[in-house]
Design a protein around this motif. Sequence first.
Motif, PDB file in Angstrom:
ATOM      1  N   GLY A 129       0.791  -1.216   0.000  1.00 17.90           N
ATOM      2  CA  GLY A 129       0.000   0.000   0.000  1.00 17.90           C
ATOM      3  C   GLY A 129       0.821   1.262   0.000  1.00 17.90           C
ATOM      4  N   GLY A 130       0.153   2.359   0.349  1.00 18.71           N
ATOM      5  CA  GLY A 130       0.808   3.657   0.437  1.00 18.71           C
ATOM      6  C   GLY A 130       0.978   4.065   1.881  1.00 18.71           C
ATOM      7  N   LEU A 143      10.369   3.332  -1.128  1.00 17.76           N
ATOM      8  CA  LEU A 143       9.627   2.218  -0.546  1.00 17.76           C
ATOM      9  C   LEU A 143      10.171   1.923   0.840  1.00 17.76           C
ATOM     10  N   VAL A 144       9.281   1.536   1.730  1.00 17.45           N
ATOM     11  CA  VAL A 144       9.687   1.040   3.050  1.00 17.45           C
ATOM     12  C   VAL A 144       9.280  -0.421   3.149  1.00 17.45           C
ATOM     13  N   CYS A 252       5.441  -0.642   1.507  1.00 13.31           N
ATOM     14  CA  CYS A 252       4.610   0.534   1.251  1.00 13.31           C
ATOM     15  C   CYS A 252       5.411   1.615   0.547  1.00 13.31           C
ATOM     16  N   SER A 253       4.767   2.260  -0.382  1.00 14.47           N
ATOM     17  CA  SER A 253       5.349   3.454  -0.998  1.00 14.47           C
ATOM     18  C   SER A 253       5.130   4.647  -0.083  1.00 14.47           C
ATOM     19  N   VAL A 254       5.968   5.650  -0.233  1.00 10.41           N
ATOM     20  CA  VAL A 254       5.882   6.877   0.554  1.00 10.41           C
ATOM     21  C   VAL A 254       5.423   8.005  -0.364  1.00 10.41           C
ATOM     22  N   VAL A 266       0.504  12.192  -5.500  1.00 15.89           N
ATOM     23  CA  VAL A 266      -0.431  11.081  -5.635  1.00 15.89           C
ATOM     24  C   VAL A 266       0.232   9.897  -6.333  1.00 15.89           C
ATOM     25  N   GLY A 267       0.152   8.733  -5.708  1.00 17.96           N
ATOM     26  CA  GLY A 267       0.688   7.508  -6.296  1.00 17.96           C
ATOM     27  C   GLY A 267       2.199   7.412  -6.319  1.00 17.96           C
ATOM     28  N   ALA A 268       2.915   8.325  -5.655  1.00 17.93           N
ATOM     29  CA  ALA A 268       4.377   8.333  -5.727  1.00 17.93           C
ATOM     30  C   ALA A 268       4.958   6.992  -5.294  1.00 17.93           C
ATOM     31  N   GLY A 269       5.699   6.355  -6.189  1.00 18.60           N
ATOM     32  CA  GLY A 269       6.392   5.110  -5.877  1.00 18.60           C
ATOM     33  C   GLY A 269       5.520   3.874  -5.793  1.00 18.60           C
TER      34      GLY A 269
END
Length: 307
Positions: A129-130, A143-144, A252-254, A266-269
């Motif tokens: 997810g984000g 990403l984490v 998760c993307s950041v 919006v939607g970064a990564g």
Amino acid sequence: MSEDLSHLPAVSRETWETYKYRNNVPLRGLEIDGRPALTGIDPSKVGDYVFIFVRDPLCAYDDDPATQLASRLENAELAGKTGMFTTWTGTYKGARISAVSGGSGGGEAELCMFELLEYTNANTFLRVGGSGGTNEAVRPGDLVIAKGIVRDEGLSAAYVGPGWPAVCDPEVVIALAEAARALDVRYHIGLTRSMDSDLISGGRPSVRGYLRPENLNAVDECRRTGVLNGEREASAIVTMATLFGKRGGSVCSVADNIATGEKFEVGAGHHAAIEVALEGMAILAKMDAERTAAGATHWLPSMRIPR
């Protein structure tokens, strides 16, 4: 006629046998037409590796995220659909993957996790997810890959005490990191924080700028303790997976960073997060095969990661 409880773990059986309302509730939850009521899944169609998505506009999905992922899978088929959840299953580079999409928060995650854990043989559950950055170490688009989840929400507290650690499975972490490195994606391995309130618990103002005094320290506490990002579902997923003998993880993307002031994108990564999840589970499937061939209970670094 008494219910057969022989399949339950001894500790659960001991508790259930003393529960005076046990005859008033179904042990395995509600069913509709013989299927789990909330997900509507056909258990035989659920894969080994399960992605759990939130229908999140901040991630800029073009479609329902489970349906969108299905287009990346071979022989994709609908495994279940209700008003709450949609589940697709298919194969990616030899890994049998299911994607589940639903609403936000630990409470919603619990509902699908319960039915997946109770009814299927899936062994790995991954939050995809984000998130929002809470530390100078991360930037929008990074990403984490979580190695552990800070349990700052209420759902997991219903299952385990405050000292119980929500630790991501090391095999999952390794597989995701290998995938991110191979894809040349900016990634971090660290701590993710789950909260019920995505606003004031994360230091973000609610209605008319509302914040309580203790909310003013939320960001600095993350900076001090090395928490990289915040979201709402990973704690429930990792806690339940681990508690019931399965593997849990999170990638998760950041999209922004409250610690640095970098603004929301919006939607970064997030496309990269999906790619890392897919490649990571393909790697994990090969690691699982190596472990099985070696007759071991865990994959170890002395075993190779097949390419």
